[in-house]
Structures are given as structure tokens and as C-alpha cells.
Design a protein around this motif. Structure first.
Motif, PDB file in Angstrom:
ATOM      1  N   ILE A 327       0.861  -1.184   0.000  1.00 16.30           N
ATOM      2  CA  ILE A 327       0.000   0.000   0.000  1.00 16.30           C
ATOM      3  C   ILE A 327       0.899   1.235   0.000  1.00 16.30           C
ATOM      4  O   ILE A 327       1.729   1.400   0.894  1.00 16.30           O
ATOM      5  CB  ILE A 327      -0.921   0.013   1.231  1.00 16.30           C
ATOM      6  CG1 ILE A 327      -1.854  -1.199   1.194  1.00 16.30           C
ATOM      7  CG2 ILE A 327      -1.729   1.310   1.280  1.00 16.30           C
ATOM      8  CD1 ILE A 327      -2.739  -1.335   2.414  1.00 16.30           C
ATOM      9  N   PRO A 328       0.775   2.086  -1.003  1.00 17.68           N
ATOM     10  CA  PRO A 328       1.672   3.251  -1.083  1.00 17.68           C
ATOM     11  C   PRO A 328       1.328   4.292  -0.022  1.00 17.68           C
ATOM     12  O   PRO A 328       0.171   4.403   0.402  1.00 17.68           O
ATOM     13  CB  PRO A 328       1.418   3.792  -2.490  1.00 17.68           C
ATOM     14  CG  PRO A 328       0.017   3.371  -2.805  1.00 17.68           C
ATOM     15  CD  PRO A 328      -0.170   2.040  -2.135  1.00 17.68           C
ATOM     16  N   PRO A 329       2.313   5.062   0.438  1.00 13.74           N
ATOM     17  CA  PRO A 329       2.036   6.138   1.404  1.00 13.74           C
ATOM     18  C   PRO A 329       1.185   7.231   0.764  1.00 13.74           C
ATOM     19  O   PRO A 329       1.214   7.423  -0.460  1.00 13.74           O
ATOM     20  CB  PRO A 329       3.427   6.651   1.762  1.00 13.74           C
ATOM     21  CG  PRO A 329       4.288   6.296   0.589  1.00 13.74           C
ATOM     22  CD  PRO A 329       3.745   5.004   0.058  1.00 13.74           C
ATOM     23  N   VAL A 330       0.420   7.926   1.580  1.00 16.89           N
ATOM     24  CA  VAL A 330      -0.411   9.034   1.083  1.00 16.89           C
ATOM     25  C   VAL A 330       0.494  10.233   0.850  1.00 16.89           C
ATOM     26  O   VAL A 330       1.159  10.706   1.765  1.00 16.89           O
ATOM     27  CB  VAL A 330      -1.524   9.385   2.091  1.00 16.89           C
ATOM     28  CG1 VAL A 330      -2.333  10.570   1.587  1.00 16.89           C
ATOM     29  CG2 VAL A 330      -2.421   8.183   2.328  1.00 16.89           C
ATOM     30  N   ARG A 331       0.520  10.698  -0.379  1.00 16.65           N
ATOM     31  CA  ARG A 331       1.412  11.814  -0.712  1.00 16.65           C
ATOM     32  C   ARG A 331       0.689  12.820  -1.599  1.00 16.65           C
ATOM     33  O   ARG A 331      -0.404  12.581  -2.089  1.00 16.65           O
ATOM     34  CB  ARG A 331       2.665  11.304  -1.452  1.00 16.65           C
ATOM     35  CG  ARG A 331       3.564  10.411  -0.633  1.00 16.65           C
ATOM     36  CD  ARG A 331       4.968  10.364  -1.218  1.00 16.65           C
ATOM     37  NE  ARG A 331       4.997   9.894  -2.588  1.00 16.65           N
ATOM     38  CZ  ARG A 331       5.270   8.653  -2.928  1.00 16.65           C
ATOM     39  NH1 ARG A 331       5.492   7.748  -2.003  1.00 16.65           N
ATOM     40  NH2 ARG A 331       5.288   8.308  -4.197  1.00 16.65           N
ATOM     41  N   SER A 332       1.337  13.932  -1.794  1.00 13.51           N
ATOM     42  CA  SER A 332       0.937  14.944  -2.764  1.00 13.51           C
ATOM     43  C   SER A 332      -0.523  15.385  -2.598  1.00 13.51           C
ATOM     44  O   SER A 332      -0.922  15.832  -1.521  1.00 13.51           O
ATOM     45  CB  SER A 332       1.198  14.412  -4.174  1.00 13.51           C
ATOM     46  OG  SER A 332       1.090  15.421  -5.129  1.00 13.51           O
ATOM     47  N   THR A 333      -1.339  15.234  -3.632  1.00 10.03           N
ATOM     48  CA  THR A 333      -2.708  15.752  -3.624  1.00 10.03           C
ATOM     49  C   THR A 333      -3.541  15.152  -2.507  1.00 10.03           C
ATOM     50  O   THR A 333      -4.239  15.879  -1.779  1.00 10.03           O
ATOM     51  CB  THR A 333      -3.394  15.470  -4.981  1.00 10.03           C
ATOM     52  OG1 THR A 333      -2.616  16.054  -6.031  1.00 10.03           O
ATOM     53  CG2 THR A 333      -4.793  16.063  -5.004  1.00 10.03           C
ATOM     54  N   MET A 334      -3.486  13.835  -2.337  1.00 14.82           N
ATOM     55  CA  MET A 334      -4.316  13.197  -1.316  1.00 14.82           C
ATOM     56  C   MET A 334      -3.875  13.579   0.091  1.00 14.82           C
ATOM     57  O   MET A 334      -4.703  13.714   0.996  1.00 14.82           O
ATOM     58  CB  MET A 334      -4.280  11.672  -1.486  1.00 14.82           C
ATOM     59  CG  MET A 334      -5.080  11.164  -2.673  1.00 14.82           C
ATOM     60  SD  MET A 334      -6.849  11.605  -2.591  1.00 14.82           S
ATOM     61  CE  MET A 334      -6.919  12.911  -3.823  1.00 14.82           C
ATOM     62  N   ARG A 335      -2.591  13.775   0.282  1.00 15.79           N
ATOM     63  CA  ARG A 335      -2.126  14.223   1.597  1.00 15.79           C
ATOM     64  C   ARG A 335      -2.647  15.638   1.882  1.00 15.79           C
ATOM     65  O   ARG A 335      -3.062  15.942   3.007  1.00 15.79           O
ATOM     66  CB  ARG A 335      -0.590  14.210   1.656  1.00 15.79           C
ATOM     67  CG  ARG A 335      -0.035  14.626   3.026  1.00 15.79           C
ATOM     68  CD  ARG A 335       1.457  14.423   3.101  1.00 15.79           C
ATOM     69  NE  ARG A 335       2.169  15.167   2.075  1.00 15.79           N
ATOM     70  CZ  ARG A 335       3.483  15.099   1.893  1.00 15.79           C
ATOM     71  NH1 ARG A 335       4.204  14.276   2.648  1.00 15.79           N
ATOM     72  NH2 ARG A 335       4.067  15.806   0.960  1.00 15.79           N
ATOM     73  N   HIS A 336      -2.662  16.473   0.861  1.00 20.74           N
ATOM     74  CA  HIS A 336      -3.189  17.831   1.010  1.00 20.74           C
ATOM     75  C   HIS A 336      -4.674  17.800   1.362  1.00 20.74           C
ATOM     76  O   HIS A 336      -5.126  18.500   2.290  1.00 20.74           O
ATOM     77  CB  HIS A 336      -2.974  18.604  -0.297  1.00 20.74           C
ATOM     78  CG  HIS A 336      -3.526  19.994  -0.286  1.00 20.74           C
ATOM     79  ND1 HIS A 336      -2.891  21.044   0.347  1.00 20.74           N
ATOM     80  CD2 HIS A 336      -4.677  20.507  -0.821  1.00 20.74           C
ATOM     81  CE1 HIS A 336      -3.617  22.146   0.198  1.00 20.74           C
ATOM     82  NE2 HIS A 336      -4.697  21.847  -0.510  1.00 20.74           N
ATOM     83  N   LEU A 337      -5.437  16.972   0.656  1.00 16.16           N
ATOM     84  CA  LEU A 337      -6.876  16.878   0.921  1.00 16.16           C
ATOM     85  C   LEU A 337      -7.143  16.286   2.303  1.00 16.16           C
ATOM     86  O   LEU A 337      -8.021  16.768   3.030  1.00 16.16           O
ATOM     87  CB  LEU A 337      -7.560  16.034  -0.151  1.00 16.16           C
ATOM     88  CG  LEU A 337      -8.152  16.806  -1.343  1.00 16.16           C
ATOM     89  CD1 LEU A 337      -7.081  17.545  -2.118  1.00 16.16           C
ATOM     90  CD2 LEU A 337      -8.920  15.866  -2.273  1.00 16.16           C
TER      91      LEU A 337
END
Length: 415
Positions: A327-337
Motif C-alpha cells: 500500500i503506497p504512502p499518502v502523498r501529494s494531492t491526497m495528503r493535502h486533501l
């Protein structure tokens, strides 16, 4: 021939459960094909040896590294292409003489054998596309050289990944629109499922969607990018993944393990893209002065929150489908949201909660704006045919080949 120590060491590193940021279908590699027997007496022995040697090298490197030696494989494929192109030329009449065999890496049971040099060309360009997707995926996985302390990917790696995704999309578009058109309907039926037109188109468009996703991530980090720009990128990203999903479903190809995995990936990215589109659309609406716009914005935020929840389930389904990946870490756009949405919804609920309660019978979401898509695949052109196919320089058993071919043609006319 055996694998070198360095290649074996690299293969062992690939044994761990992989992390997937960019979806890459199972790699197919050349399998032993009897070029010598099929072409003997028709082309010079030195040319047959070169074709065989380069083709065998592609297989060896792929098998010894489990496909991880991307640079070496791409160089070998690019060396093979000018040699292969001669077999596709009508004037040589060699198109259907060789039974070209390909197999899925690590699975000897699934072998495809088709007597067509155009199928061989399709397979080579397709392999270049997959290797380029794999290269982009590697750039987006954090490591000590490309990521910051919080796991964020460097700007250079992101830019290079976007370039690679556009290049991969160009390879795949060329496969779908320029090579498949040269295959007869009978041969098309024999082509592996993940190289059928609808699947190729879906993978091509998916690459554009992921390139747009990366651009959105860069825009979020930039103080210069406006909300309108971010909303546009989010909506374009949604359109790409919607189109990719349509291509998969319209292809009417049954969902075996590989196609199902691909479908789950696109559903996951589609839900993330839709969440981002509603979030940024809500942010734009929230800037308006009319109270109705604020209520519409709140509906967008709530929809984005629900879509994020669905996307997490879709991500888990994708990762657990075989072949399993981390499972990939939450990054970029989804981390912002994930960081912004809870606070925004909590704050807006205190102001517009009563209004939403009064209008709870109305569940209509504001329409998302539509934009002309900005990205397109890089143009791909085949290299020039190798000069070794200049048959004026050929001699077979002491007789120039062009005379040999002319004699054969004359015999055919008199018979």
C-alpha cells in the motif's frame, strides 16, 4: 549463457513485494524463435546472427534481472528495431516466414506464437512502453536520493517522471493506432489480451492522467498556482481516468487476473481524481459572495470526503489483487486533501450546517466544469531501417540476392 553476478544481485532485490505508483502490466519478453531455419538462404547469415543475438540478449537481460535493468533493455530493443524493420518490408516478402514467440516474464506456460513480423514489431514497441512506465514508477518511489525527509519526491524526479509518462503514452498510442492497423483480423485475435486495442488505449490515457496528477501535485506546492489552475488540473485528471475506464469497459475483454488488476487501479485513481476535482471546485465556489455558493461549496467538500473514503477502499482492493503490492504512502494531492478537508468541513458546518439541514432533501452536486485536455502523448517515429538490409550488398552462395529474388520471380511466372 548465464546471468552475471551483478544481474543476479539485482534480481534478488526485486523479490520483495513491490510498491506501485504507476501501474505497469506484466512484462512480456522474446522466447526462442527459429530465425535461422526460417530465413536461411533468403538473407545473409551475418544478418540472421545479428537478429538472433540481439533478440537473445533482450531475453537474457530481462530474465536475469526480472525486467529491472530498464536502461540495458531499452538499449537492446532500440538496437533490435532497425534490424527487425527489414522483415516488415513488402519488397522482401519475409513478413510471415518467422514464428515469433513471446512469453510473460516468469511464466513459461503463457507463450504466444504468431507468424508475423508486424506482431514482433508490436511486441517490441509495447515492451518499450512498459519499460518507460516502469522507469517512471521507479522515480516516484521514495529513496535516499530522490525524496525529502517526509517522503516527498524531488522536483527533478517529478518532472522526469512526467516526461517519461508522456513518452510511454506515445509508444502505446503508436502500438494501438499505427501497428495494430497492419495486422489482419486473424492475427489480432491471437494477440495477447493486454495488447488489444482497448487495453492499449486505456494504458495510454492512464499515463496522461498520472502525468496530470503529478502536475497537480506540483501546483499544490507552488504559491504561484491559482485555485483556478488547480481546479482545471484536477478536472482534467478526472477526465483522463474516466476515458481510461471507458476504454477498458468498451473493449469487452473478459477480466482475467491482469485485466482485473488494471481495472482496479484505474478505479482507485478515478476516485482520487474525482475527490480532488470536487475539493478544488468547492474552493473556487467558496470564494464567491452569494450564500448559495457557500452551500454548494460545502456539498463539494462533503462529496470529496466521501470519495476519499471510497478511494482508500479501492486502493486496498488494488493492492491485494494478485500480484500483491504494498500500500503506497499518502502523498501529494491526497495528503493535502486529507489535511485540509476535515478542518474546512468542521469550520463550514458551524456556519452553513442549518442551511444544509434545511436543504437535505436536495442531494444534487454542482456540475464540475469541463476543460480541453492539455496533455497528449509524445509523437513516436520508427527509426530508419538498418543499412544491412541494402540487398545490393547481399550475396547468397556467391549470387547477389537481388538476382536470386529475380530468378525466383521469373520461375513463379513461368510455372
Amino acid at each position: 549463457m548465464g546471468c552475471s553476478t551483478s544481474l543476479l544481485r539485482r534480481n534478488k532485490k526485486m523479490a520483495a513485494v513491490p510498491e506501485v505508483i504507476v501501474f505497469v502490466p506484466a512484462l512480456q519478453v522474446p522466447s526462442a524463435s527459429e530465425l535461422q531455419r526460417a530465413l536461411q538462404g533468403l538473407v545473409p547469415p551475418s544478418l540472421i546472427e545479428r537478429l538472433t543475438a540481439v533478440r537473445d540478449r533482450i531475453t537474457l537481460v530481462a530474465e536475469c534481472t526480472n525486467g529491472s535493468a530498464v536502461t540495458e533493455l531499452k538499449h537492446a530493443l532500440e538496437e533490435y528495431l532497425p534490424l527487425l524493420l527489414g522483415l516488415t518490408k513488402k519488397e522482401f516478402g519475409l513478413d510471415e516466414l518467422v514464428d515469433f514467440k513471446w512469453k510473460y516474464l516468469g511464466d513459461k506456460r503463457k507463450e504466444t506464437c504468431i507468424s508475423s513480423s508486424w506482431f514482433e514489431l508490436l511486441s517490441v514497441i509495447y515492451m518499450l512502453g512498459l519499460l518507460t512506465l516502469s522507469e517512471a514508477n521507479s522515480l516516484l518511489i521514495p529513496n535516499e536520493h530522490s525524496a525529502s525527509e517526509d517522503g516527498a519526491i524531488s522536483g527533478d524526479s517529478t518532472k522526469n517522471a512526467v516526461d517519461l509518462l508522456l513518452k510511454a503514452s506515445g509508444y502505446l498510442e503508436f502500438c494501438a493506432r499505427s501497428i495494430l492497423a497492419n495486422l489482419s483480423s486473424e492475427i489480432k485475435k491471437k494477440v495477447p489480451r493486454d495488447m488489444q486495442e482497448g487495453i492499449l488505449e486505456a494504458l495510454c490515457i492512464q499515463a496522461l492522467g498520472q502525468a496530470t496528477e503529478l502536475q497537480l501535485g506540483v501546483a499544490i506546492e507552488s504559491q504561484m498556482a491559482t485555485l483556478s489552475v488547480k481546479r482545471r488540473l484536477a478536472c482534467e485528471q478526472l477526465t483522463y481516468f474516466s476515458q481510461a475506464h471507458h476504454q477498458l469497459t468498451a473493449s469487452k475483454i473478459g477480466e482475467d487476473g491482469a485485466i482485473k488488476k488494471h481495472s482496479l487501479f484505474i478505479r482507485w485513481k478515478y476516485l482520487e481524481a474525482k475527490a480532488a476535482a470536487y475539493y478544488f471546485h468547492g474552493m473556487v465556489l467558496d470564494k464567491a459572495k452569494a450564500p448559495s455558493s457557500h452551500v454548494s461549496a460545502m456539498r463539494c467538500f462533503l462529496a470529496a470526503e466521501e470519495l476519499i473514503s471510497e478511494s482508500k477502499k479501492a486502493c486496498l482492493s488494488f493492492c491485494l489483487a494478485k500480484p500483491v503490492n504494498r500500500i503506497p504512502p499518502v502523498r501529494s494531492t491526497m495528503r493535502h486533501l486529507n489535511h485540509q478537508l476535515p478542518e474546512i468541513i468542521s469550520r463550514k458546518s458551524t456556519v452553513y450546517g442549518n442551511k444544509l439541514e434545511q436543504d437535505k432533501g436536495s442531494h444534487e452536486l454542482p456540475d464540475l466544469p469541463e476543460f480541453e485536455l492539455s496533455l497528449r502523448p509524445d509523437d513516436y517515429e520508427l527509426p530508419a531501417t538498418s543499412t544491412v538490409w541494402n540487398r545490393d550488398d547481399w550475396e547468397i552462395l556467391g549470387q547477389p540476392l537481388k538476382n536470386y529474388l529475380e530468378d525466383s520471380e521469373d520461375e513463379g511466372k513461368t510455372s
